[in-house]
Design a protein around this motif. Sequence first.
Motif, PDB file in Angstrom:
ATOM      1  N   ASN A  47      -9.850 -14.641  47.471  1.00  0.00           N
ATOM      2  CA  ASN A  47     -10.819 -14.283  46.311  1.00  0.00           C
ATOM      3  C   ASN A  47     -11.041 -15.349  45.381  1.00  0.00           C
ATOM      4  O   ASN A  47     -11.844 -15.107  44.384  1.00  0.00           O
ATOM      5  CB  ASN A  47     -10.290 -12.995  45.672  1.00  0.00           C
ATOM      6  CG  ASN A  47      -9.117 -13.299  44.967  1.00  0.00           C
ATOM      7  OD1 ASN A  47      -8.457 -14.264  45.041  1.00  0.00           O
ATOM      8  ND2 ASN A  47      -8.868 -12.238  44.244  1.00  0.00           N
ATOM      9  N   PHE A  48     -10.678 -16.527  45.870  1.00  0.00           N
ATOM     10  CA  PHE A  48     -10.801 -17.901  44.996  1.00  0.00           C
ATOM     11  C   PHE A  48     -10.215 -17.653  43.705  1.00  0.00           C
ATOM     12  O   PHE A  48     -10.536 -18.327  42.589  1.00  0.00           O
ATOM     13  CB  PHE A  48     -12.315 -18.178  44.842  1.00  0.00           C
ATOM     14  CG  PHE A  48     -12.856 -18.398  46.041  1.00  0.00           C
ATOM     15  CD1 PHE A  48     -12.541 -19.820  46.720  1.00  0.00           C
ATOM     16  CD2 PHE A  48     -13.826 -17.841  46.864  1.00  0.00           C
ATOM     17  CE1 PHE A  48     -13.178 -20.321  47.903  1.00  0.00           C
ATOM     18  CE2 PHE A  48     -14.249 -17.855  47.893  1.00  0.00           C
ATOM     19  CZ  PHE A  48     -14.077 -19.271  48.651  1.00  0.00           C
ATOM     20  N   ARG A  62       2.796 -21.867  34.328  1.00  0.00           N
ATOM     21  CA  ARG A  62       2.276 -21.217  35.270  1.00  0.00           C
ATOM     22  C   ARG A  62       0.952 -20.877  34.787  1.00  0.00           C
ATOM     23  O   ARG A  62       0.883 -20.019  33.694  1.00  0.00           O
ATOM     24  CB  ARG A  62       2.888 -20.012  36.095  1.00  0.00           C
ATOM     25  CG  ARG A  62       2.201 -19.628  36.944  1.00  0.00           C
ATOM     26  CD  ARG A  62       3.188 -18.322  37.730  1.00  0.00           C
ATOM     27  NE  ARG A  62       2.478 -17.747  38.886  1.00  0.00           N
ATOM     28  CZ  ARG A  62       1.573 -16.666  39.078  1.00  0.00           C
ATOM     29  NH1 ARG A  62       1.267 -16.249  37.780  1.00  0.00           N
ATOM     30  NH2 ARG A  62       1.204 -16.000  39.646  1.00  0.00           N
ATOM     31  N   LYS A  63      -0.245 -21.069  35.275  1.00  0.00           N
ATOM     32  CA  LYS A  63      -1.636 -20.590  34.739  1.00  0.00           C
ATOM     33  C   LYS A  63      -2.290 -19.992  35.450  1.00  0.00           C
ATOM     34  O   LYS A  63      -2.778 -20.298  36.671  1.00  0.00           O
ATOM     35  CB  LYS A  63      -2.639 -21.598  34.223  1.00  0.00           C
ATOM     36  CG  LYS A  63      -2.116 -22.515  32.977  1.00  0.00           C
ATOM     37  CD  LYS A  63      -3.040 -23.644  32.628  1.00  0.00           C
ATOM     38  CE  LYS A  63      -2.804 -24.444  31.573  1.00  0.00           C
ATOM     39  NZ  LYS A  63      -3.689 -25.523  31.328  1.00  0.00           N
ATOM     40  N   GLN A  64      -3.010 -18.776  35.375  1.00  0.00           N
ATOM     41  CA  GLN A  64      -3.635 -17.648  36.406  1.00  0.00           C
ATOM     42  C   GLN A  64      -4.475 -16.908  35.382  1.00  0.00           C
ATOM     43  O   GLN A  64      -4.146 -16.108  34.479  1.00  0.00           O
ATOM     44  CB  GLN A  64      -2.595 -16.751  37.116  1.00  0.00           C
ATOM     45  CG  GLN A  64      -3.642 -15.880  38.014  1.00  0.00           C
ATOM     46  CD  GLN A  64      -2.538 -15.020  38.674  1.00  0.00           C
ATOM     47  OE1 GLN A  64      -1.279 -14.750  38.389  1.00  0.00           O
ATOM     48  NE2 GLN A  64      -3.194 -14.234  39.622  1.00  0.00           N
ATOM     49  N   GLY A  65      -5.754 -17.343  35.511  1.00  0.00           N
ATOM     50  CA  GLY A  65      -6.838 -17.036  34.473  1.00  0.00           C
ATOM     51  C   GLY A  65      -6.519 -17.191  33.169  1.00  0.00           C
ATOM     52  O   GLY A  65      -6.245 -18.405  32.786  1.00  0.00           O
TER      53      GLY A  65
END
Length: 125
Positions: A47-48, A62-65
């Motif tokens: 889903n990119f 750790r970066k997620q959004g």
Amino acid sequence: MRYVSFVDYNNAYDDLMIVDRQLRYDFMNADIVTFDNGNIINVTKENFNSISYIFQENVIIRKQGIRIDYFKLDVLEKQIRYLTFREKKTHLVDRFHLHVTIMSKPILLSYAINYDPYFLMKQYE
């Protein structure tokens, strides 16, 4: 003094287990894994949704959004192997080995991804 070092070791070990579990999960569920700027692993899912790992001397980020997680681990070395498809080196990460230390004890973590052959043929034909 022994209690403090026991608590420090347990906190560092907890961070190690979380990072290891997250990296393993992210690699297993990724569509694409790339390596940029000498210290950033980018994991892209179907889903990119992109996840970035930044490896610095004494922390892994750790970066997620908008979510950012910090793990206090001493990073010694990163080893990246890029995927070769039909004798051509790609920009895709195939294997990733990470050496970290906890209280001066070295630990090796290893991750791998298996790319979808249809995706590779579409990308590199």
